[in-house]
Design an enzyme around this catalytic site. Sequence first.
Site, PDB file in Angstrom:
ATOM      1  N   VAL A   9      45.365  82.108  65.101  1.00 20.79           N
ATOM      2  CA  VAL A   9      46.169  82.379  63.908  1.00 20.79           C
ATOM      3  C   VAL A   9      47.217  83.416  64.294  1.00 20.79           C
ATOM      4  CG1 VAL A   9      44.432  81.769  62.182  1.00 20.79           C
ATOM      5  CG2 VAL A   9      44.466  84.086  63.138  1.00 20.79           C
ATOM      6  N   SER A  10      48.207  83.600  63.425  1.00 19.83           N
ATOM      7  CA  SER A  10      49.334  84.462  63.786  1.00 19.83           C
ATOM      8  C   SER A  10      49.092  85.943  63.554  1.00 19.83           C
ATOM      9  CB  SER A  10      50.586  84.025  63.007  1.00 19.83           C
ATOM     10  OG  SER A  10      50.938  82.705  63.342  1.00 19.83           O
ATOM     11  N   THR A  11      48.239  86.291  62.570  1.00 18.69           N
ATOM     12  CA  THR A  11      48.010  87.707  62.262  1.00 18.69           C
ATOM     13  C   THR A  11      46.526  87.986  62.117  1.00 18.69           C
ATOM     14  OG1 THR A  11      48.002  87.550  59.842  1.00 18.69           O
ATOM     15  CG2 THR A  11      50.157  87.661  60.912  1.00 18.69           C
TER      16      THR A  11
END
Length: 217
Positions: A9-11
């Site tokens: 995931v990105s964060t």
Amino acid sequence: MQVGCYVRVSTADQNLDRQLSSTSEYAQDELGADIQNIETYRDKSTGTNTDRSGYRDLMGDVQADDLDAVIVHDITRLARSLQDLDRTVERVTSHDTEVHFVRDNLPPFTDEDDPMARLMLQMLGAFAEWEARVKQMNTREGIAARQENEDYHHGPAPIGFSKDDGRLVETEDYHDIVATLDMVQKGELSKRKAADRLGCARSTIGRALKRAELYGL
């Protein structure tokens, strides 16, 4: 069978559960892997490059010939660059390791080249890269449009920006802020939690969402 499941995931605030479930179930149901023979590699960072710890660990085990198959939820989790995606699949399959994408309706990739499967992969990869670039372009155009407005040269910079001689400049945490705002816009995160994460007021989140063009949203 030794299987590596890669999830990203990105964060840090985003949830990996869906990817963890889909890849693990695929490994057991489709490949017949035992749970103790499944290794999971995790990243919480952007997919626009391959400088990620989980990705590096995965590729290290592939190169050591420790894995028979790599499973990813979808191609965007592995890479958002067509070049990175193509190179990664090529590197993995060159070690006699299969690559499986759960959601993309693609056949498994092996060391035996399948021109049609490769074409489908490249088309999906090209679209993912195009989508990422459009988002970046929209952000740049939004910033330019705001800067042309004389009123925007006064007052504090929006969250994720600083001002340099009246012009907006992205801060180091800009991409983390964009990912957080994107989650709020999609209903995956409340404004209160987003404000807590970014250390700002909920009203700041609201104002940022009204200026969505600044963040490519």
